[in-house]
Structures are given as structure tokens and as C-alpha cells.
Design a protein around this motif. Sequence first.
Motif, PDB file in Angstrom:
ATOM      1  N   ASN A  76       0.823  -1.215   0.000  1.00 55.62           N
ATOM      2  CA  ASN A  76       0.000   0.000   0.000  1.00 55.62           C
ATOM      3  C   ASN A  76       0.853   1.259   0.000  1.00 55.62           C
ATOM      4  O   ASN A  76       0.499   2.268  -0.634  1.00 55.62           O
ATOM      5  CB  ASN A  76      -0.930   0.000   1.209  1.00 55.62           C
ATOM      6  CG  ASN A  76      -2.091  -0.961   1.044  1.00 55.62           C
ATOM      7  OD1 ASN A  76      -2.230  -1.604  -0.003  1.00 55.62           O
ATOM      8  ND2 ASN A  76      -2.920  -1.082   2.068  1.00 55.62           N
ATOM      9  N   PHE A  77       1.977   1.211   0.714  1.00 58.33           N
ATOM     10  CA  PHE A  77       2.855   2.379   0.758  1.00 58.33           C
ATOM     11  C   PHE A  77       3.352   2.746  -0.633  1.00 58.33           C
ATOM     12  O   PHE A  77       3.275   3.910  -1.044  1.00 58.33           O
ATOM     13  CB  PHE A  77       4.055   2.112   1.678  1.00 58.33           C
ATOM     14  CG  PHE A  77       5.094   3.196   1.645  1.00 58.33           C
ATOM     15  CD1 PHE A  77       4.892   4.387   2.321  1.00 58.33           C
ATOM     16  CD2 PHE A  77       6.281   3.034   0.931  1.00 58.33           C
ATOM     17  CE1 PHE A  77       5.855   5.396   2.290  1.00 58.33           C
ATOM     18  CE2 PHE A  77       7.236   4.033   0.893  1.00 58.33           C
ATOM     19  CZ  PHE A  77       7.028   5.214   1.574  1.00 58.33           C
ATOM     20  N   TYR A  78       3.829   1.777  -1.388  1.00 56.60           N
ATOM     21  CA  TYR A  78       4.386   2.070  -2.705  1.00 56.60           C
ATOM     22  C   TYR A  78       3.300   2.386  -3.728  1.00 56.60           C
ATOM     23  O   TYR A  78       3.525   3.188  -4.646  1.00 56.60           O
ATOM     24  CB  TYR A  78       5.276   0.921  -3.169  1.00 56.60           C
ATOM     25  CG  TYR A  78       6.551   0.836  -2.357  1.00 56.60           C
ATOM     26  CD1 TYR A  78       7.465   1.885  -2.366  1.00 56.60           C
ATOM     27  CD2 TYR A  78       6.814  -0.268  -1.552  1.00 56.60           C
ATOM     28  CE1 TYR A  78       8.616   1.828  -1.605  1.00 56.60           C
ATOM     29  CE2 TYR A  78       7.973  -0.329  -0.784  1.00 56.60           C
ATOM     30  CZ  TYR A  78       8.870   0.729  -0.815  1.00 56.60           C
ATOM     31  OH  TYR A  78      10.003   0.691  -0.054  1.00 56.60           O
ATOM     32  N   ILE A  79       2.125   1.815  -3.542  1.00 55.07           N
ATOM     33  CA  ILE A  79       1.001   2.185  -4.421  1.00 55.07           C
ATOM     34  C   ILE A  79       0.605   3.635  -4.169  1.00 55.07           C
ATOM     35  O   ILE A  79       0.354   4.399  -5.113  1.00 55.07           O
ATOM     36  CB  ILE A  79      -0.196   1.240  -4.201  1.00 55.07           C
ATOM     37  CG1 ILE A  79       0.120  -0.145  -4.769  1.00 55.07           C
ATOM     38  CG2 ILE A  79      -1.454   1.800  -4.877  1.00 55.07           C
ATOM     39  CD1 ILE A  79      -0.943  -1.191  -4.486  1.00 55.07           C
ATOM     40  N   ARG A  80       0.567   4.043  -2.904  1.00 56.20           N
ATOM     41  CA  ARG A  80       0.256   5.444  -2.589  1.00 56.20           C
ATOM     42  C   ARG A  80       1.279   6.387  -3.200  1.00 56.20           C
ATOM     43  O   ARG A  80       0.924   7.440  -3.749  1.00 56.20           O
ATOM     44  CB  ARG A  80       0.212   5.666  -1.068  1.00 56.20           C
ATOM     45  CG  ARG A  80      -0.950   5.043  -0.357  1.00 56.20           C
ATOM     46  CD  ARG A  80      -1.130   5.604   1.039  1.00 56.20           C
ATOM     47  NE  ARG A  80       0.045   5.488   1.886  1.00 56.20           N
ATOM     48  CZ  ARG A  80       0.298   4.468   2.688  1.00 56.20           C
ATOM     49  NH1 ARG A  80      -0.550   3.444   2.739  1.00 56.20           N
ATOM     50  NH2 ARG A  80       1.374   4.448   3.451  1.00 56.20           N
ATOM     51  N   ARG A  81       2.556   6.019  -3.106  1.00 54.35           N
ATOM     52  CA  ARG A  81       3.595   6.879  -3.680  1.00 54.35           C
ATOM     53  C   ARG A  81       3.442   6.973  -5.194  1.00 54.35           C
ATOM     54  O   ARG A  81       3.626   8.037  -5.786  1.00 54.35           O
ATOM     55  CB  ARG A  81       4.992   6.354  -3.339  1.00 54.35           C
ATOM     56  CG  ARG A  81       5.354   6.311  -1.869  1.00 54.35           C
ATOM     57  CD  ARG A  81       4.903   7.509  -1.097  1.00 54.35           C
ATOM     58  NE  ARG A  81       5.399   8.768  -1.656  1.00 54.35           N
ATOM     59  CZ  ARG A  81       4.898   9.961  -1.375  1.00 54.35           C
ATOM     60  NH1 ARG A  81       3.868  10.072  -0.562  1.00 54.35           N
ATOM     61  NH2 ARG A  81       5.407  11.046  -1.901  1.00 54.35           N
ATOM     62  N   ALA A  82       3.113   5.855  -5.830  1.00 53.94           N
ATOM     63  CA  ALA A  82       2.940   5.859  -7.287  1.00 53.94           C
ATOM     64  C   ALA A  82       1.779   6.749  -7.694  1.00 53.94           C
ATOM     65  O   ALA A  82       1.881   7.550  -8.637  1.00 53.94           O
ATOM     66  CB  ALA A  82       2.727   4.435  -7.788  1.00 53.94           C
ATOM     67  N   PHE A  83       0.654   6.637  -6.987  1.00 54.55           N
ATOM     68  CA  PHE A  83      -0.507   7.470  -7.312  1.00 54.55           C
ATOM     69  C   PHE A  83      -0.243   8.943  -7.006  1.00 54.55           C
ATOM     70  O   PHE A  83      -0.846   9.823  -7.622  1.00 54.55           O
ATOM     71  CB  PHE A  83      -1.742   6.998  -6.533  1.00 54.55           C
ATOM     72  CG  PHE A  83      -2.384   5.773  -7.106  1.00 54.55           C
ATOM     73  CD1 PHE A  83      -2.437   5.569  -8.481  1.00 54.55           C
ATOM     74  CD2 PHE A  83      -2.948   4.820  -6.274  1.00 54.55           C
ATOM     75  CE1 PHE A  83      -3.038   4.437  -9.010  1.00 54.55           C
ATOM     76  CE2 PHE A  83      -3.550   3.682  -6.795  1.00 54.55           C
ATOM     77  CZ  PHE A  83      -3.592   3.491  -8.170  1.00 54.55           C
ATOM     78  N   ARG A  84       0.653   9.217  -6.063  1.00 54.91           N
ATOM     79  CA  ARG A  84       0.981  10.608  -5.737  1.00 54.91           C
ATOM     80  C   ARG A  84       1.887  11.227  -6.790  1.00 54.91           C
ATOM     81  O   ARG A  84       1.697  12.377  -7.192  1.00 54.91           O
ATOM     82  CB  ARG A  84       1.660  10.661  -4.359  1.00 54.91           C
ATOM     83  CG  ARG A  84       2.255  12.026  -3.999  1.00 54.91           C
ATOM     84  CD  ARG A  84       1.162  13.055  -3.789  1.00 54.91           C
ATOM     85  NE  ARG A  84       1.705  14.363  -3.485  1.00 54.91           N
ATOM     86  CZ  ARG A  84       1.874  15.348  -4.365  1.00 54.91           C
ATOM     87  NH1 ARG A  84       1.545  15.152  -5.640  1.00 54.91           N
ATOM     88  NH2 ARG A  84       2.341  16.510  -3.994  1.00 54.91           N
TER      89      ARG A  84
END
Length: 356
Positions: A68-76
Motif C-alpha cells: 500500500n505504501f508504494y502504491i500510494r507513492r505511485a498514485f501521488r
Amino acid sequence: MKLDNKNIKQLDGIRGISILIVFFSHIGLGHLVPGGFGVTVFFFISGFLIAKLLLHELQLSTRINFRNFYIRRAFRLYPALLFFTALTVLVLLLHGVGLIPSQLFAALFYLENYYYVYFINYQEVHLLYSIFKILWSLSIEEHYYLFYPVFLVATHRHTGLHIGLSVLLLLIPLLLRIHYANSLVDPHLFEKYNYSLTHTRIDSILYGSLLAYLLYKSRYSARAYAFLRNRFVLIIAIAVLLLTFIWRDDVFRETFRYSLQGLFLAPLIVFTIYGGNSWLNRMFFCNDLLVYIGKLSYSIYLFHWLAIPLASYHFVKFGMTWQAFVVLLTVGLSLFSYYRVEMPFVKLRKKFGSNV
């Protein structure tokens, strides 16, 4: 110290001030405005917020959901990055400039800082290729995101171990900067290495993360907060930061400057966050306009550098027409990117644990 994942309005205000520092430095006021310091502040804040959010997650669930952390960073980061890259490719094609596949790869996979230092000299190739150069700092941040969550999970329960390893990791980039300054005689060359490479600048982000750990997790939290809130410490911090602007020696600026700024930003950040209803907070850090600019800072950072090389290709650099073109194009593209490209992904980020 109370640990939460709420947005800190004052840090948006600091972002707003920082992006204006960077912007004005790049449009002709670099001799008056310390643009590099603006980027250092961005690094520090990024490290602080990432650590604070991850510590909060550890507090709630005793683990970090890396997926979830890396998905959030990607979407950001990726929506604006892809839009920026597409526009840059369009600019290059419209001007009859051939694409360099390796440069596109470096841009999209956060390797621009190493590509820029080791593989291309923008002064010898076409000016418009240098649009991608702005991605150097994003590359450092992404490299940090790969390393820091793992480091935090492994060490956060042991205050002495975490602080000790953090100090060691802060010293390594400084020693590398000193090495480059001594081995690369040309100041322009060692400036390029020491300012832009991950292994020489990643400490600027770690200083912010260490501050968050000291305030919110370590057994020294109360003492750290009391020390950093001391007005005498704040005055010393301001004096040292001013010294880093005034002292123009090339070796100092590309070695110890970044370490001193990282250390002495801590009291200012603590004062800003916990300064309450002070006139400084009301006038600057909580100012609605500066907070709004801070929310746009990522977009402004990207697109002002698309505008500058494009303006320089068509107009006399720093002339009135040049400056008007840069300002209007930066504002227009930044607003479009923020509202039409980035905001649609907010709901997706919330799905994976974002609090925006």
C-alpha cells in the motif's frame, strides 16, 4: 508527543515558501534567492512526513503495509510525472529534436540524477533535452522511499540502534562529498556530483526522518522537544543557516553546507509546527495563499522547468517576454496538472491508506 497522520497546515505553508524560493531563483534572482536551499527544505519535509506517517502506521498495526505504501507513492507522483513527460516529448517532437530512449527510461524510473551526472552534458546537446534535468531531486526521493521503510521497520523498536545507524548514514554522504571535493578539482564538477547524486544528498531527507523519530517514537521525545523549542537554540539555528548562505567558499558549499542545513532546520520546523498562534504562523506558514501554493508545489516544481528551457529557446533569457512566458505557462500547466491530472487519483490513494 502525540502521533497522528493528519495534514500539517504549516508544512504546506513552508512548501509554498520553498517553491517560491526555487522559482524566483530560476527566473533570474539566483544571486539574491537561495534556490538550492528551497530544495533542501523540500527534502527535509519529505523525510519528516514520510517517517511520521510510517510511525503512525506502526503504532496502529505494528507493521507497515509495503504494498500500500508504494502504491500510494505511485498514485501521488506518477500522474503528474507522466503528464510532464508526455508534454516534454511533445515539445521535443514539435521542435524537431530526436528522442533519446535512455533519457526517457531515466525520467520514468527515477534515474535522472545519475543519467544527468554520468551520461549526458546538457551544455553540449540540445537545450530542450535539459527539461528532464528537474527530475534529479525526485529521483533522490524515490530512492529514499525504497530504503527508509525497511530501515524503520528493522530499527524502530530500539532507540539507540535507530539513532546510531541514522547518524552513521548521515555521515556517509558527508564523507563522500568531501571525497569528491578533494578528488575532483573543478568546482563545477564536484558541485554536479555533490548536489545531485543520491549517495551524496540522501542525508538531506534523513535529517527530517530522524527529527520525526526523535519527536514521536524515541524515549528521548520529551527532551528532544524541549531542546528544539528553546528560543536560544532557535536563534543559533537561524544564525547558522544564515552563515550557510553567506559563506561562499566552493568546498564548504558542496560539503558541510548540506549537513549544517539539515541539522539546523530541525528547530525551525519544530517551532513552525508547534509555534501555535504566533504572528509568524499567521502571516506566513498558515497563510491561505502560501498553503495553497504549497499544495501546488509538486506541479509548479515540474512545470516551471518545462517552461524555462522552452522560453530560453524562443526568447532572450530573463527578458520581460521570457519571464512573462515562464510565469504564465508555469501557472497554467500547474493548475491543469493539479486539478485534472493529479486530483482524480486522490480517491485511489485513500483506498490504499492515504489521509489526503
